[in-house]
Each structure stands twice: as C-alpha cells, then as structure tokens.
Motif scaffolding. Structure first.
Motif, PDB file in Angstrom:
ATOM      1  N   LEU B 308      41.631  57.311  50.288  1.00  0.00           N
ATOM      2  CA  LEU B 308      40.764  56.925  51.396  1.00  0.00           C
ATOM      3  C   LEU B 308      41.486  56.997  52.733  1.00  0.00           C
ATOM      4  CD1 LEU B 308      38.842  53.940  49.833  1.00  0.00           C
ATOM      5  CD2 LEU B 308      37.994  56.226  50.287  1.00  0.00           C
ATOM      6  N   ALA B 311      41.109  60.261  54.280  1.00  0.00           N
ATOM      7  CA  ALA B 311      39.819  60.582  54.885  1.00  0.00           C
ATOM      8  C   ALA B 311      39.550  59.738  56.125  1.00  0.00           C
ATOM      9  CB  ALA B 311      38.705  60.369  53.861  1.00  0.00           C
ATOM     10  N   PHE B 312      39.861  58.429  56.050  1.00  0.00           N
ATOM     11  CA  PHE B 312      39.449  57.537  57.129  1.00  0.00           C
ATOM     12  C   PHE B 312      40.584  57.149  58.058  1.00  0.00           C
ATOM     13  CE2 PHE B 312      36.470  56.510  53.608  1.00  0.00           C
ATOM     14  CZ  PHE B 312      35.352  57.050  54.190  1.00  0.00           C
ATOM     15  N   GLY B 313      41.797  57.548  57.746  1.00  0.00           N
ATOM     16  CA  GLY B 313      42.923  57.142  58.573  1.00  0.00           C
ATOM     17  C   GLY B 313      43.280  55.692  58.312  1.00  0.00           C
ATOM     18  N   PRO B 314      44.408  55.238  58.877  1.00  0.00           N
ATOM     19  CA  PRO B 314      44.798  53.852  58.634  1.00  0.00           C
ATOM     20  C   PRO B 314      43.877  52.875  59.342  1.00  0.00           C
ATOM     21  CG  PRO B 314      46.264  54.880  60.213  1.00  0.00           C
ATOM     22  CD  PRO B 314      45.362  55.950  59.721  1.00  0.00           C
ATOM     23  N   GLY B 315      43.755  51.673  58.792  1.00  0.00           N
ATOM     24  CA  GLY B 315      42.930  50.652  59.423  1.00  0.00           C
ATOM     25  C   GLY B 315      42.237  49.760  58.414  1.00  0.00           C
ATOM     26  N   PRO B 316      41.567  48.730  58.914  1.00  0.00           N
ATOM     27  CA  PRO B 316      40.948  47.758  58.017  1.00  0.00           C
ATOM     28  C   PRO B 316      39.797  48.326  57.198  1.00  0.00           C
ATOM     29  CG  PRO B 316      40.385  47.282  60.294  1.00  0.00           C
ATOM     30  CD  PRO B 316      41.438  48.326  60.319  1.00  0.00           C
ATOM     31  N   LEU B 317      39.070  49.305  57.748  1.00  0.00           N
ATOM     32  CA  LEU B 317      37.936  49.854  57.007  1.00  0.00           C
ATOM     33  C   LEU B 317      38.421  50.517  55.724  1.00  0.00           C
ATOM     34  CD1 LEU B 317      34.848  50.460  57.122  1.00  0.00           C
ATOM     35  CD2 LEU B 317      35.483  52.698  57.936  1.00  0.00           C
ATOM     36  N   THR B 318      39.520  51.277  55.829  1.00  0.00           N
ATOM     37  CA  THR B 318      40.085  51.934  54.661  1.00  0.00           C
ATOM     38  C   THR B 318      40.447  50.906  53.599  1.00  0.00           C
ATOM     39  OG1 THR B 318      41.013  53.509  56.208  1.00  0.00           O
ATOM     40  CG2 THR B 318      41.825  53.588  53.970  1.00  0.00           C
ATOM     41  N   SER B 320      39.180  47.870  53.212  1.00  0.00           N
ATOM     42  CA  SER B 320      38.020  47.242  52.576  1.00  0.00           C
ATOM     43  C   SER B 320      37.325  48.206  51.634  1.00  0.00           C
ATOM     44  CB  SER B 320      37.016  46.693  53.592  1.00  0.00           C
ATOM     45  OG  SER B 320      37.301  47.048  54.881  1.00  0.00           O
TER      46      SER B 320
END
Lengths: 288, 451
Positions: B308, B311-318, B320
């Motif tokens: 993930l 695809a989404f890059g680092p961060g809280p969304l990845t 979760s």
C-alpha cells in the motif's frame, strides 16, 4: 362495568402510545448515533487522506502496480525462484525461532505472573495489584519501542526482537492466563496445602495440571501473532526475514524476484503456522 | 476365587497407577529438558555469547543517564573563537549571549565554567584548562600540529582518551572534548530541560509561584494577551518538545486504529454473511469468500503495508488501509463464526410476520450477533492502537514515527522516554475506554459467564 372497560382501553392506549414514543425515541437515538459514527468515519478518512503523501483516488488505480511488477518479474525469472526460496529459508527459520523462543519465555513469565496475581493462588496476596499493574505495563508497551532501544544497546540482530516480543507476550498472555486461573478449582490447592506442600508444589501439582490445556492453547495463538510481529521487527533491523525483505525491496526494479520469493515464503509460513496451531488448539480445548 | 480375582484386579490397577505415575514423572522431566535444549540451541543460533561481548554498556549508561537528566554544552568554535552555551547543543536551546547561566562567566577574554565541587574549566585562547581539586590542572592546547595534552600526576588514567586529533576527558563532574574545530564542555543536570517553556519565553525565567501569581495578576507580560493564554501558547509551541506535534501524532495514531478497526468491520460484515454456512447463497461464493479472508489474514500486515505504501505513499491513510485489509480477514472469520451460531427460531419468528430477507437480517440476526461483534471490534480497537504505533513507524505517521526518529538520532533519550510514557498512557486509556464502552453497550458479559 363499561366504565372499567373504558378505563382499561384508555390505559392500554396510553401504554401503547408511550411504548411507541419510546421506540421512536430509541430508534431516533440509535439513528443519530449511527449517522454521527459514519460522519466521524468519513471525516477521519478525509483527514488521513489529506495527511497522506499520496491521495487515495490517485493511489487506488496504482494499487496493483507493485504486485503486478513483482509477479511479472517472478514469472520472468521463474527458473531462479526455487533457488531464491531456498536461499531465504535460514532467515525464515530465524524469524520463527525469534517468535518461538519469545513465546516460550513470555509464557513462562506469564504463568508465574498470572499465578502471583490471582486471588487464592497468590504467593503474596498483598502484592496482587502490583503484579497486575506490571502485566498491564508490559502489555501496553509496543514491541517496537523496546526493540529499537535494545538495538541501540546490543546492536542489530535477533536478540533485541526476542526480548521485546517476550516482554509484550508476558503481559498479554499473563492477562489471558489470569482469566483461566480464575476458573480453576481451588480444592486441589487446599488439599496440597493441608499436607504441607510449598507454594511451588501447590502450583506445579495443584494448578498447572488444571490450566495447562488452556495455557497451551493461548500460547499457540500468541505464537501465530508473534511470527507476524517478529517479521515486522526484522524490517526495523532486528534480523530474520523482515530484514531480508527490506534489503530485497531496496534493490528496486529488476531485482524483485528476491522480494517475490520472500513474500511467498512468508505467506506460506504464516498460513502453515495458523493451520497447525488451530489444529492443535482444537485438540487441546475442543471446539473454539 | 472371587477374592483372588479381585486381588488380581487390585494388583493390575496398582500397576497401572504406578506406571501412570512413572510416565507422568518422565514427562515432567522431559518437557523442561526439551525446553532447556531448545534454549541452548537458540543461544548458539542467535550467537548470544558474541552479542554479550559486543553489547555497548556505555550506550546503556548514556541512555539511562539521559532519560533522567540533560546536559548543557559550553562550546568554543576554534576557528572563530565564538563561545556558545546551549542546552543539549541545540539551536532552539541556545542561551542568548547576554544571559548565560550563572555557572558560566566571562573573565576578560577567558570564559570560566564552574562545574561544581571545585571542578572548573577555563577557555583561554586556544587552551583549555581543567582544574581538578586535589590533583592539579589539565592543559589541552590546540596547536597547528595537533592537540597537545599535559596531565598532572594522579589524574585517573581511565578519565582520559587522547589521540593527536581528539582529546576527551570524562570525569564524575563533567565531560569535555577538544578537536581541531571545537572545544566543548558538557555539564549534566537532573530533570528534563525546558519541558514547559523554551529560553525565548519570558515564563522560562519564573518560578512556579511567580507563574501562579502572574496568572491571577492583571499585568500583561505580553501585550494584548492574558498571561494564561500566553503561557499556554508558549507551552503548546515549545520548539524543544513540540507538544502540539506530539498531541497531533497521538491523535493520528488513534485515528489510524479507529479507521482500520471500524472500516474493516463495515467491509467484513456483509462478506461474513456470504461466508456463513447458514446464510450463504451458494457453495462457491462461500468457498471463495472464506479463501479471501484467509488470504487477507495470511498476507501479513507487513506485506500489505509495503504494497500500500507503494500506491499511496507514506502517511496515516496507508497505515489505516493496511490495518483495514488485514482486519477484514480476521473479522470476516470471527463474524461468520458468530453468524453460524445464531438461533434459527428468532429468524423464523420474524419471517412469520411477513418480513423480507433484509428485515429478517436486521431484526432476526443482528440483535443476536451484535454483542459478539461489538465486543470483538472493541477488543481490536485497543490492540490496533498498539499496532498503529508499530505500523506508524513503517509508514511514517503518528507517534510511531516520532518515536523511531527520536531513537534513531540516538541523543534525545529524554524525548524517547517521554514518548514511551505517552504511548503507555494512550494504550491504557484506549484499553479502559473500550472496556467501558463494552460494558455500556452489552453489559458485563464476563460476569454473566462466570456465574
């Protein structure tokens, strides 16, 4: 007569109206709660999305890019796959060993701690609260904290991971073991006490035979969790398959065949361990 | 005859009992012996003896000392001759040139550092004098050819570590080092430095009593702001401890756990109906969904995190989403088991009133499984708060990120301690909150079970 029946109908009417109003209020409350919950969830996703480096909708289309690349390369270099799999078996064994030894040490510590913190079995009844708090703290500590600190002191390798997972395991299993202890029968312990057995003998001969199947079942479940945890800790420098995975991924495009082999190995191992452990747990405590 | 046979029986029973005891005794010895053998194997496999030699005891000492104390650097830039006094040697902890602490003083061109207990350091030009009580004075001269050291007789040899390019002295009172570029003295103090206010805040220079009285007094220290709000904003914006960032990171971690857990539950519930034996529409769908759950669970959180974050890059969304996917597998399995255990009678009762399938599910099934489902979700909310700390370290979000950053710089151990304490408080609070919510929503189940 008519008066009474008339009064009765009026009463039922008020009860009915009251009941319906109650129901409406209840439904409205749970409806509002549900709406608030979904709004919170949506707002949370929006917030997390805005804080993320890449957006959700952009990423969604790219979600299969990396797996596709990985699989394509693994297929293109299919001949090298068996050799790669064999190459990473020692690292996988190290990860499993980290999980096994930390589960073992954690379970031993947890049985002592849980016996010390169960009313009726405790060696020092006054200290029950202390041992309970100790288990709470051990349980609340994420493995990565102790692992990173220990890596600073001991250097990289499996031992920091082992110690940190063992500490967390002692706390987590300690809580589950205490719940098992609470349902254990006190009579064997009293019998042993009446013939002058020491605390060790009372626990070893009176309690452990009763609780051993449940202890083992919980320990097996914890072993499954610990295999995953030790793979993750490897990724931050604690040895085993996780570390190999980080190295393999950092090689980048063109060398993903190694990463694919590690993915396959990790997946198969986790599934195999899950299956084995649930098989043995079924045998130990029947259904569940 | 009968007596003989019963005696024979007793003999057999006795033999069986004795054999049983012997077998149990053998096991009681064998199991600890096997455990011991395994531990010995592990000791060699993990190379423990070598590790013990490699262990950095000095690192452990630094770590322990740093968690409860802080040091102040008095530094001379040997190229320009400038002196600075800075807490932990950081920019944001640098004392202004006209407001040095009382134990550092200028005497003409020289700077004198009082280290307590009679220890004293003088910076004079390119020379550093270290006066040790009852021993004499150490002289470290930074020359063009290298660093020269002259030591008085009787100075403990283990204090000194000297080479041509670097001299360092560690005494009970202080630590100092001289290189070509800089001469530095470190003095240690107890406690965490500047935890509430940094040096640029006027409140740093006040005692607790003065702070309390300034809150109630009308005189504004900073124009146009009440003292309390000025205090709070200085504390909140503390550049050293970054309280606002830390609070945000804690919130982000809890957010990841919240989104992961409840998102997974929402995805898993409808799928669980397909996977449950008594609700499934077709055998094929049931088989497929169950294998999907196994796949999501088996492809560990670590692997999902890696895929993930591509695809989404680092961060809280990845973070979760990684938790959401893994937990969908776990919840799917647990929920479908709960659904397989529901009582048919309630559903039939609802159907007899003419309810359609959806209504049957809503009024016949959900009330039966909701206690189990809610309690599982709340258990996972607590455990996911802990996982979110770990995953945060991998995907770069939340308190996990701050923690790994602080550990990897290897100097701010007091910050590490602070974060660890906060994580402990956060996890315990979530534990208590989820336990409380569980009793509120479904009553005390454990109590009911044990009765």
């Amino acid at each position: 007569m008519t008066d009474v029946s008339l009064g009765g109908t009026r009463e039922t009417d008020t009860i009915k109206a009251g009941y319906l109003a109650d129901m409406r209020r209840k439904r409205m409350y749970s409806g509002i709660l549900l709406v608030v919950f979904f709004v919170l969830l949506a707002a949370g996703f929006g917030l997390a999305d805005s804080r993320n480096a890449g957006g959700f909708w952009d990423g969604l289309s790219r979600i299969f890019d990396f797996p596709a690349e990985l699989i394509a390369e693994a297929i293109a270099k299919g001949a090298a796959l068996p050799a790669n799999l064999v190459r990473y078996v020692p690292a996988m064994i190290e990860t499993i060993n980290i999980a096994a030894v930390s589960t073992l040490l954690g379970a031993i510590a947890a049985s002592v701690l849980s016996l010390l913190s169960t009313r009726g079995f405790a060696r020092w009844p006054r200290l029950i609260g202390l041992f309970r708090r100790l288990m709470d703290v051990m349980r609340a500590l994420p493995e990565i904290v102790i692992a990173l600190v220990l890596i600073f002191v001991l250097g990289g390798g499996p031992v920091p991971a082992m110690i940190s997972i063992a500490i967390h395991t002692a706390g987590a299993l300690g809580k589950q073991f205490s719940e098992v202890n609470e349902n254990a029968d006190l009579k064997p312990v009293e019998g042993l006490a009446s013939v002058g057995a020491t605390w060790m003998q009372r626990m070893w001969l009176g309690v452990l035979p009763q609780v051993a199947p449940n202890y083992l079942s919980y320990a097996l479940m914890r072993f499954e969790i610990n295999v995953r945890a030790s793979a993750i800790l490897g990724f931050v420098g604690a040895g085993g398959i996780g570390e190999e995975l980080r190295v393999a991924i950092s090689w980048g495009t063109g060398r993903y065949d190694a990463a694919a082999a590690i993915f396959i190995l990790l997946f198969l191992t986790i599934v195999a361990i899950d299956q084995l452990s649930s098989h043995f747990r079924h045998r130990l405590v029947g259904t569940h | 005859m009968a007596i003989v046979s019963s005696l024979g029986d007793i003999g057999a029973i006795r033999r069986a009992a004795v054999d049983g005891f012997a077998r149990k005794r053998r096991w009681a010895l064998l199991v600890p012996a096997m455990i011991l053998a395994y531990l010995v194997y592990i000791a060699f496999a993990f190379n423990v003896p070598e590790l013990l030699q490699r262990a950095r005891v000095d690192n452990a000492q630094i770590l322990l000392a740093d968690t409860v104390s802080h040091k102040v650097h008095v530094t001379r830039d040997n190229r320009s001759g400038d002196m600075t006094v800075a807490i932990e040697g950081e920019n944001k902890g640098t004392y202004p040139g006209n407001a040095w602490p009382a134990w550092v003083s200028r005497q003409g061109d020289a700077t004198v550092v009082d280290l307590g207990n009679g220890h004293e350091v003088r910076f004079e030009g390119d020379t550093l004098f270290y006066g040790v009580p009852n021993v004499g004075t150490v002289e470290i001269v930074r020359g063009d050819g290298g660093i020269e050291l002259s030591v008085p007789l009787g100075l403990p040899a283990e204090w000194v570590n000297a080479s041509n390019s670097r001299v360092s002295i560690t005494s009970p009172a202080a630590r100092m080092s001289v290189t070509r570029n800089r001469s530095e003295v470190f003095r240690y103090f107890g406690g965490w430095e500047l935890f509430f206010f940094t040096l640029d805040s006027p409140f740093h220079y006040m005692s607790w009593g003065e702070l309390a009285s300034s809150v109630v007094s009308g005189e504004q220290i900073r124009e146009g702001q009440t003292n309390l709000s000025a205090m709070l904003s200085d504390f909140w914006g503390n550049a050293m401890w970054r309280h606002s960032d830390v609070a945000w990171a804690i919130f982000e971690t809890i957010l990841m756990a919240f989104l992961g857990t409840f998102g997974a539950a929402i995805v898993a519930l409808p799928l669980a109906f397909l996977a449950a034996r008594n609700f499934s529409v077709s055998l094929l769908a049931r088989f497929g969904v169950r294998r999907l759950f196994d796949f999501l669970r088996g492809l560990d959180g670590l692997i999902w995190t890696i895929i993930l974050s591509r695809a989404f890059g680092p961060g809280p969304l990845t973070g979760s989403l990684a938790m959401l996917i893994t937990d969908t597998g776990t919840f799917g399995k647990l929920f479908s088991e709960a659904l397989e255990n529901v009582d048919k009678k309630q559903i039939e009762g609802v159907r007899s009133t003419g309810a359609n399938t959806l209504q049957q599910c809503r009024f016949g099934v959900i009330p039966q499984v909701s206690p189990v489902i809610l309690s599982q979700m709340l258990y996972y909310l607590e455990s996911n708060t802990r996982s979110a700390t770990v995953i945060g370290a991998l995907v770069g979000g939340g308190i996990g990120l701050l923690l790994t950053q602080a550990i990897q710089t290897q100097k701010d151990w007091e910050e590490v301690t602070y974060y660890v304490v906060l994580v402990l408080i956060m996890v315990s609070a979530m534990d208590m909150f989820s336990g409380w919510l569980r009793t509120q929503l479904i009553g005390n189940q454990r109590h009911g079970k044990s009765v």
